[in-house]
Write a protein that holds these residues in place. Structure first.
Motif, short mmCIF file in Angstrom:
data_model
loop_
_atom_site.label_atom_id
_atom_site.label_comp_id
_atom_site.label_asym_id
_atom_site.label_seq_id
_atom_site.Cartn_x
_atom_site.Cartn_y
_atom_site.Cartn_z
N LEU A 36 0.85 -1.18 0.00
CA LEU A 36 0.00 0.00 0.00
C LEU A 36 0.88 1.24 0.00
CD1 LEU A 36 -2.46 -1.08 2.84
CD2 LEU A 36 -2.91 -1.23 0.38
N ASP A 37 0.55 2.22 -0.84
CA ASP A 37 1.22 3.51 -0.82
C ASP A 37 0.38 4.48 -0.02
OD1 ASP A 37 3.14 2.40 -2.35
OD2 ASP A 37 3.08 3.90 -3.94
N ALA A 303 -3.14 -0.94 -6.39
CA ALA A 303 -2.26 -1.92 -7.03
C ALA A 303 -1.10 -1.25 -7.76
CB ALA A 303 -3.06 -2.78 -8.00
N ALA A 304 -1.34 -0.08 -8.37
CA ALA A 304 -0.31 0.59 -9.16
C ALA A 304 0.54 1.54 -8.35
CB ALA A 304 -0.97 1.35 -10.32
N GLY A 305 0.15 1.83 -7.10
CA GLY A 305 0.89 2.79 -6.30
C GLY A 305 0.79 4.20 -6.85
N VAL A 306 -0.38 4.56 -7.38
CA VAL A 306 -0.59 5.88 -7.97
C VAL A 306 -1.39 6.74 -7.00
CG1 VAL A 306 -1.70 7.16 -9.85
CG2 VAL A 306 -0.48 5.03 -10.34
N GLN A 307 -0.87 7.93 -6.74
CA GLN A 307 -1.56 8.88 -5.87
C GLN A 307 -2.48 9.75 -6.73
OE1 GLN A 307 0.78 12.06 -4.07
NE2 GLN A 307 -0.08 11.56 -2.08
N ALA A 370 6.58 12.91 -0.69
CA ALA A 370 7.00 11.86 0.23
C ALA A 370 5.85 10.89 0.44
CB ALA A 370 7.43 12.44 1.57
N ILE A 371 6.13 9.59 0.26
CA ILE A 371 5.11 8.56 0.38
C ILE A 371 5.71 7.37 1.13
CG2 ILE A 371 3.75 6.85 -0.92
CD1 ILE A 371 3.30 8.93 -3.04
N TYR A 372 4.92 6.78 2.01
CA TYR A 372 5.32 5.54 2.66
C TYR A 372 4.76 4.37 1.87
CZ TYR A 372 6.41 8.43 6.74
OH TYR A 372 6.94 9.38 7.60
N ARG A 373 5.63 3.47 1.46
CA ARG A 373 5.19 2.23 0.82
C ARG A 373 5.30 1.13 1.87
NH1 ARG A 373 7.26 1.59 -4.94
NH2 ARG A 373 5.52 3.06 -5.16
N ILE A 374 4.15 0.64 2.31
CA ILE A 374 4.13 -0.32 3.40
C ILE A 374 3.61 -1.67 2.91
CG2 ILE A 374 3.87 1.45 5.18
CD1 ILE A 374 0.92 0.89 5.29
#
Length: 533
Positions: A36-37, A303-307, A370-374
């Motif tokens: 999840l982003d 799924a794509a990590g797109v904000q 800035a993004i957290y990818r967890i």
């Protein structure tokens, strides 16, 4: 959708052969994780950068799941332009040591990919001019190392993602809406949101329209059934007809909008680093009870990590002495609420733009810095519909968390043949240890006409079952992969399997890759970097 498919094919080009980009940071784990982003913003819209895995509370279908992995994606700082306020170009907060250690990587961050989607099919030609003009200044404020692309719902604007802003800005300067708005062209006035309710069978919504659009009194409407009203008043029949037509229009437009959003999100999935889809829209007309139509976009974004950032302009100079203008403004506000729901379900932001739009664009750029990818464990039981309801919070007050509300688990890994594993290892530079492979390389002088080459020697222990075959690959500064297949042979009976290569090479830095498989189907792969001066 033909124009969109062409744009999707173009979108893949920057990340393919011939372009050198930093490698995307990856989780290295033996368990299956849902990725999840997540953006965490303070009250001023600035990213919160000092969180650790223990600060996140993640639930999937209301069951809490611990954070098993975390990567902090920090982007370059924003540059200022002459039209911005003094604070607009302030550097983003630096990555704290704790977050940097979670990222597990050093050096320059991946470039951002920012795609601007002008949802011109939902914007009337006289609307949102300020939104488009401010978008030009927004593009100018994006750091020059980032990739920027442009698309439109109508297909009239298409600029492939690039660091070259000139063609994109040229198209933005010509941007305007293409919406043939039936609310402004048909009489009596029926809003798109009301039309959807009436067409779905809401008698309350129909009676309200008879009062506002036909001027019938509440007493009269309440004293007769709808059949009698339709038989006696031509305006009532007109309202019914226009509502049916406007509902059809609204459904078709919403389907086009949502399909375009999802297709662009999926096309952006392969890009590394932070990805931002900025949608300039006139709103989306979907009944609140049909918000489930938004779930595919939420799933695709997760799924794509797109904000996602959605901007919708609310004119502040309307003539509200006109009843139709008041009704149009009311309908737009209802669509605005649905557009906000769509953005929030997808883990994004919605900006209601009144007046100058620059401050909203600055918020978009800051939130993408800035993004957290967890990564969290998947529950053992997959939901019947194949999707998870997601909720992400942090144990810190006065912050806003942006995360998709829905996610689909990653597909199970595809079983690859040994040959396919070798090809993937050479293509991606992945390491593999199923077969012990030793590779040595040295730069040698060959002859006057071709002064330098790289001599490569590879060997595999003799105890591996035969046959032993391998694929050699080499990439240089141009980013192109050159590869060839070779069989390893035992030059001495009982000795190691070997192969020798002599590869011409000009000055530059090269990544050498070799993958081998033996008779049992095991695969090993190694990588070595060589500098030719």
């Amino acid at each position: 959708m033909r124009h969109l498919m062409c744009w999707m094919l173009l979108l893949a080009a920057p990340w393919g052969a011939g372009v050198v980009l930093p490698a995307q940071q990856q989780f290295r784990t033996t368990t299956s994780l849902l990725t999840l982003d997540v953006s965490v913003l303070d009250d001023d819209g600035n990213p919160v950068t000092d969180l650790g895995p223990e600060d996140f509370v993640v639930t999937l279908n209301d069951a809490r799941q611990p954070v098993r992995a975390m990567v902090f994606l920090a982007a370059r700082e924003t540059r200022t332009t002459g039209t911005e306020a003094p604070t607009a170009g302030a550097p983003v907060a630096p990555v704290p040591p704790a977050a940097a250690s979670q990222a597990g990587a050093e050096g320059e961050p991946d470039p951002k990919l920012i795609v601007i989607l002008v949802d011109d099919a939902s914007i009337h030609p006289t609307d949102s001019k300020g939104l488009f003009v401010a978008a030009e200044r927004f593009v100018d404020a994006i750091p020059p190392g980032d990739w920027v692309g442009l698309a439109s719902t109508s297909g009239r604007m298409t600029v492939n993602p690039s660091r070259d802003r000139v063609p994109l800005l040229a198209d933005l300067r010509r941007a305007f809406g293409w919406m043939n708005d039936p609310r402004r062209e048909r009489r009596p006035f029926v809003g798109l949101m009301d039309a959807l309710e009436v067409d779905a069978g809401s008698q309350a919504a129909f009676r309200d329209l008879l009062e506002t659009s036909c001027g019938l009194s509440q007493n009269l409407i309440g004293s007769k059934n709808l059949g009698e009203i339709l038989a006696q008043y031509d305006c009532a029949s007109d309202v019914q007809r226009v509502a049916r037509d406007n509902a059809t229009y609204a459904r078709l437009l919403a389907r086009t909008q949502l399909d375009t959003y999802v297709a662009l999100i999926k096309a952006m999935a392969s890009a590394p680093g932070v990805k931002q889809l900025v949608i300039l829209t006139g709103g989306i007309a979907v009944k609140p009870s049909d918000a489930r139509d938004f779930e595919p976009m939420a799933e695709a974004a997760a799924a794509a990590g797109v904000q996602i950032s959605m901007l919708m302009e609310e004119p502040d100079d309307g003539d509200f002495s006109n009843p139709d203008a008041r009704a149009l403004a009311r309908d737009q506000r209802q669509m605005m609420q649905q557009t906000q729901t769509l953005a929030e379900m997808s883990g994004g932001q919605f900006f209601r733009v009144i007046g100058q739009a620059d401050r909203f664009y600055r918020r978009v750029l800051t939130s993408a810095s800035a993004i957290y990818r967890i990564g969290v464990d998947l529950p053992p039981d997959v939901p019947p519909d194949g999707r998870y309801k997601v909720a992400v919070t942090v144990t810190r007050p006065r912050v806003k968390v942006l995360a998709s509300r829905y996610a689909v688990p990653p597909p199970p890994p595809i079983a690859l043949s040994p040959d396919e594993q070798m090809q993937r290892a050479v293509r991606t530079g992945e390491l593999s240890f199923g077969v012990p492979v030793r590779m040595t390389a040295e730069v040698v002088s060959v002859q006057a006409t071709s002064p330098t080459a790289i001599r490569v020697h590879v060997d595999v222990p003799a105890d591996r079952p035969r046959p032993v075959t391998g694929i050699f690959g080499m990439t240089g500064s141009d980013g192109l992969l050159r590869s060839l297949r070779r069989e390893l042979v035992q030059k001495v009976s009982g000795g190691p399997y070997q192969v020798d290569l002599l590869v011409p090479a000009a000055s530059g830095t090269y990544d050498l890759r070799f993958a081998a498989t033996d008779g049992s189907g095991a695969v090993g792969a190694v990588v070595q970097r060589v500098v030719v001066k």
